[in-house]
Design a protein around this motif. Structure first.
Motif, PDB file in Angstrom:
ATOM      1  N   ASP A   1      31.439  33.230  11.790  1.00 47.50           N
ATOM      2  CA  ASP A   1      31.420  31.999  11.012  1.00 47.50           C
ATOM      3  C   ASP A   1      32.751  31.260  11.147  1.00 47.50           C
ATOM      4  OD1 ASP A   1      30.339  30.126   9.132  1.00 47.50           O
ATOM      5  OD2 ASP A   1      31.488  31.096   7.531  1.00 47.50           O
ATOM      6  N   CYS A   2      33.832  31.995  11.052  1.00 44.15           N
ATOM      7  CA  CYS A   2      35.170  31.403  11.182  1.00 44.15           C
ATOM      8  C   CYS A   2      35.349  30.771  12.559  1.00 44.15           C
ATOM      9  CB  CYS A   2      36.238  32.465  10.938  1.00 44.15           C
ATOM     10  SG  CYS A   2      37.919  31.833  11.006  1.00 44.15           S
ATOM     11  N   SER A   3      34.955  31.485  13.591  1.00 42.77           N
ATOM     12  CA  SER A   3      35.086  30.968  14.961  1.00 42.77           C
ATOM     13  C   SER A   3      34.292  29.689  15.149  1.00 42.77           C
ATOM     14  CB  SER A   3      34.623  32.014  15.969  1.00 42.77           C
ATOM     15  OG  SER A   3      35.451  33.132  15.929  1.00 42.77           O
ATOM     16  N   GLN A   4      33.068  29.667  14.619  1.00 44.65           N
ATOM     17  CA  GLN A   4      32.224  28.475  14.756  1.00 44.65           C
ATOM     18  C   GLN A   4      32.804  27.291  13.988  1.00 44.65           C
ATOM     19  OE1 GLN A   4      28.363  29.795  13.485  1.00 44.65           O
ATOM     20  NE2 GLN A   4      27.878  30.693  15.487  1.00 44.65           N
ATOM     21  N   LEU A   5      33.271  27.540  12.781  1.00 45.84           N
ATOM     22  CA  LEU A   5      33.851  26.461  11.981  1.00 45.84           C
ATOM     23  C   LEU A   5      35.122  25.906  12.627  1.00 45.84           C
ATOM     24  CD1 LEU A   5      33.344  27.975   8.431  1.00 45.84           C
ATOM     25  CD2 LEU A   5      32.162  25.985   9.381  1.00 45.84           C
ATOM     26  N   LEU A   6      35.969  26.789  13.138  1.00 47.41           N
ATOM     27  CA  LEU A   6      37.188  26.334  13.815  1.00 47.41           C
ATOM     28  C   LEU A   6      36.842  25.510  15.046  1.00 47.41           C
ATOM     29  CD1 LEU A   6      39.466  29.488  13.536  1.00 47.41           C
ATOM     30  CD2 LEU A   6      39.733  27.321  12.325  1.00 47.41           C
ATOM     31  N   ALA A   7      35.813  25.952  15.793  1.00 54.90           N
ATOM     32  CA  ALA A   7      35.392  25.207  16.986  1.00 54.90           C
ATOM     33  C   ALA A   7      34.877  23.816  16.604  1.00 54.90           C
ATOM     34  CB  ALA A   7      34.321  25.988  17.745  1.00 54.90           C
TER      35      ALA A   7
END
Length: 64
Positions: free
Chosen positions: A46-52
């Motif tokens: 989730d963090c990776s997707q939001l940062l992207a």
């Protein structure tokens, strides 16, 4: 033989200083945003997707 003339670099202009200040401000804002996303994310994926989505990466949260 001619001697090469080495001119010292000119002092920073007002615009150069303003751009440098904006770069520092942007880096701070990106770091804060990355940390906020990491704090509120449900997990690593989730963090990776939001940062992207925000155009950030995990290293944005670390200032040098």
């Amino acid at each position: 033989m001619t001697l090469a003339r080495h001119a010292s670099p000119s002092p920073p202009t007002r615009i150069t200083r303003a751009r440098a200040a904006e770069d520092r401000h942007s880096a701070i804002q990106n770091a804060r945003a990355a940390r906020t996303v990491a704090d509120h994310a449900a997990g690593v994926e989730d963090c990776s997707q939001l940062l992207a989505m925000l155009g950030l990466d995990a290293t944005s949260g670390k200032l040098q």
